[in-house]
Design an enzyme around this catalytic site. Structure first.
Site, PDB file in Angstrom:
ATOM      1  N   LYS A 189       4.906   2.088  -6.215  1.00 20.78           N
ATOM      2  CA  LYS A 189       5.009   1.695  -4.807  1.00 20.78           C
ATOM      3  C   LYS A 189       4.060   0.522  -4.518  1.00 20.78           C
ATOM      4  CE  LYS A 189       2.910   3.768  -1.393  1.00 20.78           C
ATOM      5  NZ  LYS A 189       2.428   4.749  -0.415  1.00 20.78           N
TER       6      LYS A 189
ATOM      7  N   ASP B 299       8.196   4.028   0.048  1.00 17.35           N
ATOM      8  CA  ASP B 299       7.242   4.911   0.711  1.00 17.35           C
ATOM      9  C   ASP B 299       8.004   5.978   1.491  1.00 17.35           C
ATOM     10  OD1 ASP B 299       8.260   3.642   2.909  1.00 17.35           O
ATOM     11  OD2 ASP B 299       6.315   3.292   3.843  1.00 17.35           O
TER      12      ASP B 299
END
Ligand code: SF4
Length: 217
Positions: A121, A139
């Site tokens: 991420k 996310d």
């Protein structure tokens, strides 16, 4: 899952609502974004932005971070939570950036994810915001909303979602799309109370309440 045309319509609607698809974390230097993203784990961007000015004033260079006592770093980031692990990662990351990357943030997924505390991420966000490459920042907002819309199959696994978004999104739109997912997830498609009745994406959404009568083509 959504057709290319439906995904394109969603992208254009979101662009109209959020013309500036900016990351809400504040930073000046590339490595400051890397550290800010590490601090944002289990914490809000707003809270991170409150602590980073004092942190970066106390440790104004990568060298100063590399030489820092993690305990002192932890004092500056205490309110972000998990400060022991985060401070250890930041100091170790600064050391690795200096010893292995000439003090620069590297620009590949492999190099980024080899840094302490950096997962896919974070790496995707850096690739998108610093290197302007296609990026799929999966996310909590992105995973939740793309699943509700039907762009993905509803998987909660970040890697699965990333793979599906790589298929669904035009690469040049991907980074900004993910930033817009965060903004949209904060003000409309929230985790607990999605505002379906006022949602500009309702006509494209697979799970809106009330449900739409005809599937988007
Ligand atoms: Fe989210 Fe509801 Fe909008 Fe679908 S219709 S994107 S569930 S707010």
């Amino acid at each position: 899952m959504k057709s290319k045309a439906a995904v394109r319509r969603i992208i254009e609607i979101l662009k109209g609502i959020y013309p500036d698809a900016l990351c809400s974390l504040q930073y000046e230097k590339d490595y400051e974004l890397l550290f800010a993203v590490r601090l944002s784990a289990q914490c809000t961007d707003e809270r991170v932005n409150k602590v980073t000015p004092a942190l970066y004033a106390r440790f104004p260079t990568l060298e100063s971070f590399a030489e820092a006592d993690p305990k002192e770093v932890g004092e500056y980031i205490h309110s972000c939570g998990f400060y022991n692990g985060k401070s250890r990662d930041i100091v170790a990351c600064a050391q690795k950036l200096l010893t292995e990357h000439g003090g620069k943030v590297p620009g590949t997924m492999e190099e980024l994810t080899a840094l302490p505390g950096v997962g896919r991420k974070t790496a995707n966000l850096i690739l998108g915001d610093i290197f302007h490459q296609p990026a799929y920042v999966c996310d909590t907002h992105c995973i939740r909303i793309t699943g509700r819309l039907g762009i993905t199959d509803g998987s909660k696994d970040p890697l699965q979602v990333e793979r599906q978004l790589r298929q669904a999104l035009p690469p040049r739109e991907s980074s900004n799309f993910c930033h817009r997912m965060v903004l949209f997830g904060r003000d409309t498609c929230t985790a607990r109370s999605p505002q379906c009745l006022n949602c500009p994406l309702w006509a494209e959404c697979d799970t809106g309440n009330p449900p739409r009568k005809t599937a988007s083509k």
